[in-house]
Design a protein around this motif. Structure first.
Motif, mmCIF file in Angstrom:
data_model
loop_
_atom_site.group_PDB
_atom_site.id
_atom_site.type_symbol
_atom_site.label_atom_id
_atom_site.label_comp_id
_atom_site.label_asym_id
_atom_site.label_seq_id
_atom_site.Cartn_x
_atom_site.Cartn_y
_atom_site.Cartn_z
ATOM 1 N N GLY A 130 0.802 -1.118 -0.030
ATOM 2 C CA GLY A 130 -0.048 -0.043 -0.085
ATOM 3 C C GLY A 130 0.806 1.239 0.082
ATOM 4 N N SER A 131 1.984 1.228 -0.799
ATOM 5 C CA SER A 131 2.883 2.391 -0.341
ATOM 6 C C SER A 131 2.407 3.628 -1.297
ATOM 7 N N ARG A 132 1.499 3.312 -2.230
ATOM 8 C CA ARG A 132 1.103 4.456 -3.135
ATOM 9 C C ARG A 132 -0.335 5.298 -2.257
ATOM 10 N N MET A 133 -0.785 4.381 -1.295
ATOM 11 C CA MET A 133 -1.746 4.758 -0.496
ATOM 12 C C MET A 133 -1.280 5.502 0.868
ATOM 13 N N ARG A 134 0.203 5.610 1.019
ATOM 14 C CA ARG A 134 0.574 6.135 2.312
ATOM 15 C C ARG A 134 0.029 7.812 2.079
ATOM 16 N N PRO A 135 -0.236 8.247 3.251
ATOM 17 C CA PRO A 135 -0.109 7.985 4.671
ATOM 18 C C PRO A 135 -1.447 7.239 5.210
ATOM 19 N N LEU A 136 -2.355 6.962 4.082
ATOM 20 C CA LEU A 136 -3.888 6.201 4.704
ATOM 21 C C LEU A 136 -3.595 4.720 5.133
ATOM 22 N N SER A 137 -2.508 4.345 4.281
ATOM 23 C CA SER A 137 -2.426 2.832 4.528
ATOM 24 C C SER A 137 -1.214 2.428 5.525
ATOM 25 N N ALA A 138 -0.932 3.509 6.230
ATOM 26 C CA ALA A 138 0.577 3.391 7.080
ATOM 27 C C ALA A 138 0.170 2.463 8.479
ATOM 28 N N ASP A 139 -1.294 2.823 8.929
ATOM 29 C CA ASP A 139 -1.566 1.846 10.044
ATOM 30 C C ASP A 139 -2.717 0.898 9.648
ATOM 31 N N THR A 140 -3.239 0.932 8.377
ATOM 32 C CA THR A 140 -4.402 0.080 8.202
ATOM 33 C C THR A 140 -3.930 -0.671 6.817
ATOM 34 N N PRO A 141 -4.376 -1.886 6.834
ATOM 35 C CA PRO A 141 -4.041 -2.426 5.432
ATOM 36 C C PRO A 141 -5.044 -1.882 4.266
ATOM 37 N N LYS A 142 -4.662 -1.894 3.172
ATOM 38 C CA LYS A 142 -5.555 -1.172 2.107
ATOM 39 C C LYS A 142 -7.008 -1.761 1.976
ATOM 40 N N PRO A 143 -7.170 -3.373 1.982
ATOM 41 C CA PRO A 143 -8.422 -3.624 2.056
ATOM 42 C C PRO A 143 -9.306 -3.178 3.276
ATOM 43 N N MET A 144 -8.659 -2.844 4.066
ATOM 44 C CA MET A 144 -9.580 -2.368 5.394
ATOM 45 C C MET A 144 -9.711 -0.948 5.403
ATOM 46 N N LEU A 145 -9.270 -0.232 4.261
ATOM 47 C CA LEU A 145 -9.275 1.491 4.477
ATOM 48 C C LEU A 145 -10.853 1.691 4.349
ATOM 49 N N ASP A 146 -11.046 2.739 4.765
ATOM 50 C CA ASP A 146 -12.762 3.327 4.963
ATOM 51 C C ASP A 146 -12.988 3.920 3.669
ATOM 52 N N PHE A 147 -13.823 3.518 2.805
ATOM 53 C CA PHE A 147 -14.462 3.991 1.565
ATOM 54 C C PHE A 147 -15.971 4.220 1.899
ATOM 55 N N LEU A 148 -16.527 5.154 2.251
ATOM 56 C CA LEU A 148 -17.943 5.952 2.289
ATOM 57 C C LEU A 148 -18.487 4.697 3.341
ATOM 58 N N GLY A 149 -18.080 4.962 4.426
ATOM 59 C CA GLY A 149 -18.607 4.151 5.728
ATOM 60 C C GLY A 149 -18.117 2.586 5.740
ATOM 61 N N ALA A 150 -17.630 2.046 4.870
ATOM 62 C CA ALA A 150 -17.160 0.471 4.882
ATOM 63 C C ALA A 150 -15.759 0.407 4.357
ATOM 64 N N PRO A 151 -15.096 -0.656 4.667
ATOM 65 C CA PRO A 151 -13.961 -1.128 4.354
ATOM 66 C C PRO A 151 -14.134 -1.292 2.724
ATOM 67 N N VAL A 152 -12.949 -1.137 1.920
ATOM 68 C CA VAL A 152 -12.815 -1.488 0.600
ATOM 69 C C VAL A 152 -13.298 -2.595 0.243
ATOM 70 N N LEU A 153 -12.734 -3.734 1.207
ATOM 71 C CA LEU A 153 -12.826 -5.114 0.847
ATOM 72 C C LEU A 153 -14.490 -5.403 0.895
ATOM 73 N N GLU A 154 -15.077 -4.804 1.886
ATOM 74 C CA GLU A 154 -16.581 -4.965 1.848
ATOM 75 C C GLU A 154 -17.195 -4.577 0.880
ATOM 76 N N ARG A 155 -16.937 -3.411 0.169
ATOM 77 C CA ARG A 155 -17.547 -2.997 -0.955
ATOM 78 C C ARG A 155 -17.286 -3.942 -2.008
ATOM 79 N N LEU A 156 -16.090 -4.485 -2.118
ATOM 80 C CA LEU A 156 -15.739 -5.191 -3.375
ATOM 81 C C LEU A 156 -16.805 -6.735 -3.131
ATOM 82 N N LEU A 157 -16.717 -7.093 -1.978
ATOM 83 C CA LEU A 157 -17.657 -8.470 -1.948
ATOM 84 C C LEU A 157 -19.228 -8.069 -2.007
ATOM 85 N N ASP A 158 -19.572 -6.886 -1.793
ATOM 86 C CA ASP A 158 -21.046 -6.333 -2.156
ATOM 87 C C ASP A 158 -21.094 -6.549 -3.571
#
Length: 158
Positions: A130-158
């Motif tokens: 997640g180097s291109r997502m820093r500083p957002l991904s410094a403490d949180t893995p990319k799939p778990m980053l918040d996107f409109l109130g839910a983790p990105v991975l949850e949005r993908l699965l929906d």
């Protein structure tokens, strides 16, 4: 045979074997929907293409089945002739019963289109630093980053 059930992906297509829908249609339709619900079917489309006469009792059977099973199964109707559409409208049910001109139009509707991949198996790859997502991904893995109130991975699965 009054009803024949085919499947288009995960959607049951109920083919009616009668040109006149009357009171005798109610029992087989109720049994068919009960079986679909027991089998875990999520969506069903009723083919009205061959129906030429829709009696008040036949319309009541359609409405009764729709009302009894619409919470468990997404239900729609397609292929109704002008005469059948007029009968549905005359009884004030054209806004209640979801109708489509043909099967392709019904399958393109979001509530049925989403069922086309039901049961499909997939693998979601979510790796990397997640180097291109820093500083957002410094403490949180990319799939778990918040996107409109839910983790990105949850949005993908929906």
């Amino acid at each position: 045979m009054l009803l024949r059930v085919d499947y288009a992906n995960e959607t049951a297509i109920l083919r009616l074997g009668a040109s006149r829908l009357g009171a005798s249609f109610s029992g087989p339709l109720q049994r068919c929907f009960a079986g679909l619900r027991e089998d875990g079917c999520a969506a069903a489309l009723i083919d009205l293409t061959g129906v030429r006469v829709l009696t008040a009792a036949g319309l009541a059977a359609l409405y009764e089945a729709y009302g009894a099973y619409c919470e468990a199964i997404q239900i729609g109707f397609f292929g109704a002739s002008a005469t059948v559409q007029k009968a549905i409208s005359r009884h004030g049910l054209s806004k209640v019963l979801p109708q489509f001109s043909d099967l392709a139009g019904a399958m393109a509707e979001p509530r049925f289109r989403s069922r086309q991949l039901a049961g499909a198996k997939a693998v979601v790859l979510c790796a990397g630093e997640g180097s291109r997502m820093r500083p957002l991904s410094a403490d949180t893995p990319k799939p778990m980053l918040d996107f409109l109130g839910a983790p990105v991975l949850e949005r993908l699965l929906d």
